[in-house]
Motif scaffolding. Structure first.
Motif, mmCIF file in Angstrom:
data_model
loop_
_atom_site.group_PDB
_atom_site.id
_atom_site.type_symbol
_atom_site.label_atom_id
_atom_site.label_comp_id
_atom_site.label_asym_id
_atom_site.label_seq_id
_atom_site.Cartn_x
_atom_site.Cartn_y
_atom_site.Cartn_z
ATOM 1 N N UNK A 79 -26.139 -34.578 -54.588
ATOM 2 C CA UNK A 79 -25.892 -34.855 -55.953
ATOM 3 C C UNK A 79 -26.942 -36.147 -56.262
ATOM 4 N N UNK A 80 -27.511 -36.027 -57.454
ATOM 5 C CA UNK A 80 -28.348 -36.887 -57.761
ATOM 6 C C UNK A 80 -27.606 -38.482 -58.288
ATOM 7 N N UNK A 81 -28.212 -39.533 -57.738
ATOM 8 C CA UNK A 81 -27.565 -40.858 -57.835
ATOM 9 C C UNK A 81 -28.649 -41.764 -58.483
ATOM 10 N N UNK A 82 -28.624 -42.254 -59.573
ATOM 11 C CA UNK A 82 -29.315 -43.300 -59.935
ATOM 12 C C UNK A 82 -28.889 -44.798 -59.447
ATOM 13 N N UNK A 83 -29.700 -45.324 -58.575
ATOM 14 C CA UNK A 83 -29.539 -46.843 -58.009
ATOM 15 C C UNK A 83 -30.352 -47.942 -58.573
ATOM 16 N N UNK A 84 -29.859 -48.988 -58.912
ATOM 17 C CA UNK A 84 -30.477 -50.113 -59.094
ATOM 18 C C UNK A 84 -30.094 -51.412 -58.178
ATOM 19 N N UNK A 85 -31.225 -52.073 -57.869
ATOM 20 C CA UNK A 85 -30.728 -53.255 -57.004
ATOM 21 C C UNK A 85 -31.589 -54.348 -57.265
ATOM 22 N N UNK A 86 -30.984 -55.293 -56.371
ATOM 23 C CA UNK A 86 -31.902 -56.656 -56.440
ATOM 24 C C UNK A 86 -32.172 -57.140 -55.085
ATOM 25 N N UNK A 87 -33.161 -57.774 -54.653
ATOM 26 C CA UNK A 87 -33.556 -58.221 -53.410
ATOM 27 C C UNK A 87 -33.906 -59.656 -53.315
ATOM 28 N N UNK A 88 -33.419 -60.433 -52.478
ATOM 29 C CA UNK A 88 -33.712 -61.902 -52.330
ATOM 30 C C UNK A 88 -34.217 -61.906 -50.939
ATOM 31 N N UNK A 89 -35.647 -62.691 -50.869
ATOM 32 C CA UNK A 89 -36.508 -63.007 -49.756
ATOM 33 C C UNK A 89 -36.970 -64.532 -50.034
ATOM 34 N N UNK A 165 -24.897 -38.572 -62.467
ATOM 35 C CA UNK A 165 -25.117 -37.970 -63.846
ATOM 36 C C UNK A 165 -23.979 -37.473 -64.678
ATOM 37 N N UNK A 166 -24.169 -37.349 -66.045
ATOM 38 C CA UNK A 166 -23.068 -37.234 -66.932
ATOM 39 C C UNK A 166 -21.926 -36.369 -66.441
ATOM 40 N N UNK A 167 -22.294 -35.084 -66.110
ATOM 41 C CA UNK A 167 -21.474 -34.065 -65.692
ATOM 42 C C UNK A 167 -20.888 -34.620 -64.540
ATOM 43 N N UNK A 168 -21.407 -35.138 -63.562
ATOM 44 C CA UNK A 168 -20.372 -35.529 -62.442
ATOM 45 C C UNK A 168 -19.705 -36.861 -62.776
ATOM 46 N N UNK A 169 -20.047 -37.633 -63.703
ATOM 47 C CA UNK A 169 -19.209 -38.775 -64.119
ATOM 48 C C UNK A 169 -17.989 -38.225 -64.726
ATOM 49 N N UNK A 170 -18.139 -37.300 -65.810
ATOM 50 C CA UNK A 170 -17.049 -36.593 -66.311
ATOM 51 C C UNK A 170 -16.005 -35.943 -65.304
ATOM 52 N N UNK A 171 -16.581 -35.399 -64.173
ATOM 53 C CA UNK A 171 -15.778 -34.683 -63.512
ATOM 54 C C UNK A 171 -14.999 -35.847 -62.473
ATOM 55 N N UNK A 172 -15.682 -36.749 -62.234
ATOM 56 C CA UNK A 172 -14.894 -37.834 -61.412
ATOM 57 C C UNK A 172 -13.941 -38.556 -62.353
#
Length: 324
Positions: A79-89, A165-172
């Motif tokens: 399943x495709x999953x869009x991930x967005x994050x932030x890093x602290x260094x 994805x939109x269809x996966x989100x709808x199913x969830x």
């Protein structure tokens, strides 16, 4: 001479400007002497040799937030999953940060993305929403080990957003709705079950209370009836004793004869009133015979009661004996 003085002044200013350096707090400046690493200037006033020493790199020692670009990861269940994050260094070794990598910021960013894809690829979609802390810890552990050679300390990584994805989100959403409806039905059935239990318990306690009340009422009624019967028996016995005592008095027998005759006459009178046919005895001697029989029985009873004390007194006299 007039032209030389300004030139000397300008050269002096340039010399002083290149020789004196003031480093701000939480900063580190790397100095090269003749193209080779010479040292790191600490915060405050520092002196360099003009035209020999030069400032090669300037680093901030503060904690730096780095926005990692969003990317599409594939989970274990494809399943495709869009991930967005932030890093602290934070830069911990200015010399390694200067010479360990040509661009440690880009290196950290790329390594964070590849590590994130690797970690999410080992998990199913549902677990990615539940195991955010584990994903963050895995990314930090991998980056911190690699960033040591770059003079950088990775402090933490936080996932900002996980977007399927939109269809996966709808199913969830449908699954969540079904799960909530299921919980609502279960809660309603549990409520009805508890209601039936409460009603049954109340009916049982009410029945027990009614039966106990009826039992006590029957006991009280039986005790009352027994007490009434005993009272009636005592009154009857007392009346009989009084009648017997009255008969033994002078004139008692004649009173009884008169009472019996009155009862007989009343009985014949009642028969005459309740029936059209007059009922009379064959001859009036029967009435006299009935009265006489009753009086004979009464005399026999009185004689027996009087003889009993006399025999008992005779038996107690001295000198009287009976031999068989």
């Amino acid at each position: 001479m007039d032209v030389l003085a300004p030139v000397i002044l300008i050269v002096t200013i340039l010399f002083i400007g290149r020789a004196i350096k003031v480093v701000p707090q939480q900063s580190a400046w790397v100095v090269e002497r003749l193209g080779k690493y010479h040292g790191t200037l600490s915060p405050g006033l520092n002196f360099l040799i003009p035209f020999i020493d030069r400032l090669a790199y300037r680093h901030s020692l503060k904690e730096i937030p780095l926005d990692v670009p969003s990317q599409v990861c594939i989970t274990r269940d494809n399943t495709q999953l869009k991930v967005d994050g932030i890093l602290y260094f934070q830069v911990t070794d200015p010399m390694r940060a200067s010479y360990g990598s040509s661009d440690y910021v880009m290196a950290i960013t790329q390594l964070a993305q590849t590590t994130l894809r690797s970690v999410i690829g080992k998990m199913e979609l549902d677990r990615t929403f539940e195991e955010r802390e584990m994903i963050n810890a895995a990314v930090v552990s991998a980056l911190d080990e690699a960033a040591l050679t770059w003079g950088v300390k990775v402090l933490r990584y936080e996932i900002k957003d996980l977007t399927p994805p939109a269809e996966i989100l709808h199913a969830m959403q449908q699954q969540i709705t079904a799960e909530r409806e299921k919980r609502a039905l279960i809660a309603a059935s549990e409520g009805r079950k508890q209601e039936q239990i409460n009603i049954a318990t109340g009916e049982r306690e009410s029945f027990i209370a009614r039966s106990e009340g009826e039992k006590q009422a029957q006991i009280n009624q039986a005790q009352g009836e027994a007490a009434a019967i005993a009272a009636v028996a005592d009154a009857t016995a007392e009346a009989i004793r009084k009648i017997a005592a009255a008969i033994e008095q002078p004139g008692g027998v004649q009173a009884v004869q008169l009472k019996v005759a009155e009862k007989a006459v009343d009985a014949y009178a009642q028969l005459a009133q309740k029936n059209n046919t007059m009922i009379v005895p064959g001859h009036m001697g029967e009435v006299a015979g009935l009265i006489g029989t009753a009086m004979t029985l009464m005399r026999a009873g009185s004689a027996g009661s009087a003889a009993a004390p006399q025999s008992s007194s005779a038996a107690s006299r001295p000198g009287n004996s009976t031999s068989v």
